[in-house]
Scaffold this active site. Structure first.
Site, PDB file in Angstrom:
ATOM      1  N   PHE A 153      68.342  28.278  57.859  1.00  0.00           N
ATOM      2  CA  PHE A 153      67.790  28.956  59.040  1.00  0.00           C
ATOM      3  C   PHE A 153      67.987  30.461  59.000  1.00  0.00           C
ATOM      4  O   PHE A 153      67.271  31.202  59.679  1.00  0.00           O
ATOM      5  CB  PHE A 153      68.398  28.365  60.314  1.00  0.00           C
ATOM      6  CG  PHE A 153      69.769  28.858  60.683  1.00  0.00           C
ATOM      7  CD1 PHE A 153      69.929  29.820  61.663  1.00  0.00           C
ATOM      8  CD2 PHE A 153      70.904  28.338  60.081  1.00  0.00           C
ATOM      9  CE1 PHE A 153      71.190  30.260  62.040  1.00  0.00           C
ATOM     10  CE2 PHE A 153      72.166  28.770  60.444  1.00  0.00           C
ATOM     11  CZ  PHE A 153      72.317  29.741  61.421  1.00  0.00           C
ATOM     12  N   LYS A 154      68.937  30.943  58.205  1.00  0.00           N
ATOM     13  CA  LYS A 154      69.179  32.382  58.157  1.00  0.00           C
ATOM     14  C   LYS A 154      67.949  33.141  57.647  1.00  0.00           C
ATOM     15  O   LYS A 154      67.807  34.340  57.906  1.00  0.00           O
ATOM     16  CB  LYS A 154      70.380  32.674  57.268  1.00  0.00           C
ATOM     17  CG  LYS A 154      71.653  31.921  57.643  1.00  0.00           C
ATOM     18  CD  LYS A 154      72.150  32.294  59.019  1.00  0.00           C
ATOM     19  CE  LYS A 154      73.348  31.479  59.455  1.00  0.00           C
ATOM     20  NZ  LYS A 154      74.592  31.806  58.806  1.00  0.00           N
ATOM     21  N   ASP A 155      67.056  32.466  56.934  1.00  0.00           N
ATOM     22  CA  ASP A 155      65.852  33.138  56.414  1.00  0.00           C
ATOM     23  C   ASP A 155      64.981  33.699  57.536  1.00  0.00           C
ATOM     24  O   ASP A 155      64.313  34.722  57.353  1.00  0.00           O
ATOM     25  CB  ASP A 155      65.003  32.169  55.586  1.00  0.00           C
ATOM     26  CG  ASP A 155      65.633  31.835  54.239  1.00  0.00           C
ATOM     27  OD1 ASP A 155      66.330  32.700  53.686  1.00  0.00           O
ATOM     28  OD2 ASP A 155      65.420  30.712  53.758  1.00  0.00           O
TER      29      ASP A 155
END
Length: 495
Positions: free
Chosen positions: A112-114
């Site tokens: 999810f950090k993308d």
């Protein structure tokens, strides 16, 4: 719009300054003076937009010094098909008639950090230009697994930046470690730290607060910045996917405008669920925000009791990105719940630093009870959740998403709340293949890269291309440093 430090509301900066420098000089976190609200028909307007268009619409409400054309270009590049394998970017998947998974792992690092870290480099480099900053930004990152690779991928070969990632030795999955240590780019560095994530995070904060080191680096043409979620440029893009998910459920006829939607978020550093809180404050009809913790359940205890206490055992779990005892972004929520009472927030943070614990006021606890619920589970429960969701729904989830699924089940059993709920799916199961296969009954799963193929063969689910392509990549980084010598590693990188 001005941004204020959580520890001194008189310390203000335009948004470019907040993004360029990350952490306020007093150690506080930059936060908007006020959260903008969506106009009455905004959700209907957003419903028919693409993800990229929604991102421009929403982020422009916070980024008043960025033009719409700038943001459109940033969003097109950050969330384009060359980066994300699903045109929807953050698709919502139906699990059952009241449970929906927000898949945030379709980007280049499969986590999810993308969604934030593909955008942050554009916001940061533009901020440097707006601030007239001519020195090179040295981006320091402490990671519990996913932020590191996301930041490295986002900032690789970005002009005017260097990036150094610290991760806990033996505290991330084998695939996460391989992703970081094979990272390409001339401006990147990776180093493990003897200790846990909190040691790495505390070390980075200590570097930021060292005036002598800052001056030394400034004389050499560098300044420090952050890609951790202490940087507002990390939190803002996360708000977008909660608004987008609600709009998708409206578009698909699952929700009517105004219907409540609960959200269940697996979180350790509190940034992901904080973004959901901000989306709710903007006017998205979110209901209960359910904070899901693994065995490092400091956040669950805090939400249930009002006491934050990091004086407890630290556990290495199968959901390593949540193996955190000091949740930095909680400070922003305290800022909101104390109505910007900086002395009160500063007192909480001083107590946390000196004693490892603090107790919030009765008024803050009432607000916690009104907005949040919390539950936690251990590794055995998470594995049972993986197996149950696969066997009953034929949906494959990773251990972090499994923590959220288990927490949601606990919450529903306790409250009887049947409100439709969005479960935030934060990573591809293939990043944690051995743990997933153990959950599915494989007694001795293969470790390392081969686990990707084994899990795909077992389930018939195709592995994401960025993970499958790790085979054959050269290891570039293998250094380890004691936590008290992280500043020396920074100096070494910036020679």
């Amino acid at each position: 719009m001005y941004y204020v430090s959580t520890r001194d509301k008189l310390r203000k900066t335009p948004v470019a300054g907040a993004i360029a420098y990350g952490l306020a000089p007093d150690g506080g976190l930059y936060t908007p003076e006020a959260i903008p609200t969506l106009a009455g028909n905004a959700l209907n307007t957003l419903k028919s937009m693409t993800y990229q268009q929604r991102a421009v619409y929403l982020m422009s409400m916070y980024l008043d010094s960025y033009s719409a054309s700038e943001l459109a270009g940033f969003c097109s590049r950050a969330y384009g098909p060359e980066k994300f394998d699903d045109a929807r970017v953050a698709p919502v998947r139906t699990v059952d008639e009241t449970t929906y998974a927000l898949e945030l792992w379709h980007g280049p690092t499969c986590a999810f950090k993308d969604l934030a870290l593909q955008m942050l480099p554009y916001l940061l480099t533009a901020a440097l230009q707006k601030e007239g900053e001519r020195k090179t930004a040295c981006i320091l990152v402490a990671t519990s697994g996913d932020t590191g690779k996301g930041a490295l991928e986002g900032f690789k070969d970005v002009a005017g930046t260097r990036i150094l990632v610290f991760y806990p030795k033996d505290g991330v999955s084998a695939i996460q470690e391989l992703q970081m240590n094979t990272q390409e780019g001339a401006n990147v560095g990776v180093c493990s730290v003897v200790g846990n994530f909190d040691d790495a995070q505390t070390g980075v904060k200590r570097i930021f607060s060292d005036p002598e080191l800052r001056e030394e680096l400034a004389q050499r043409g560098f300044f420090l910045s952050s890609a951790n979620s202490i940087n507002w440029g990390r939190v803002l893009p996360q708000i977008v996917y909660y608004v987008s998910a609600y709009c998708d459920l409206m578009r698909d006829g699952v929700l009517e405008k105004g219907d409540k939607l609960n959200v269940c978020v697996p979180t350790g550093n509190f940034g992901n669920i904080l973004a959901a809180y901000y989306a709710k404050q903007m006017g998205v009809p979110l209901g209960r925000l359910i904070c899901a913790s693994n065995q490092n359940n400091v956040l669950t205890d805090f939400i249930q009791t009002g006491t934050y206490d990091r004086n407890r055992p630290f556990y290495n779990t199968i959901s390593p990105s949540m193996d955190i005892l000091i949740s930095s972004n909680l400070e922003r929520l305290l800022h909101a719940f104390t109505c910007g009472d900086a002395p009160q927030v500063r007192d909480y943070m001083d107590r946390l630093s000196a004693e490892g614990r603090y107790q919030v006021s009765g008024e803050v606890k009432k607000k916690l009870d009104r907005e949040f619920a919390a539950a936690f589970c251990d590794d055995a429960q998470a594995k049972r959740a993986i197996a149950k969701v696969w066997n009953e729904k034929h949906y494959l989830i990773d251990p972090h998403t499994a923590v959220a699924m288990d927490a949601l089940e606990q919450y529903r059993a306790k409250t009887g709340d049947a409100t439709p709920t969005l479960v935030v799916s934060t990573a591809s199961p293939f990043k944690f293949g051995p743990a997933v296969m153990e959950a599915l009954g494989v007694a001795e799963p293969i470790r390392g890269l081969e686990s990707i193929r084994q899990l795909s063969d077992l389930t018939g689910v195709a592995a994401p291309a960025p993970l499958a392509s790790l085979a054959g990549k050269q290891i570039r980084f293998s250094g380890t440093v004691e936590k008290d010598h992280m500043a020396d590693k920074v100096r070494e990188m910036l020679k």
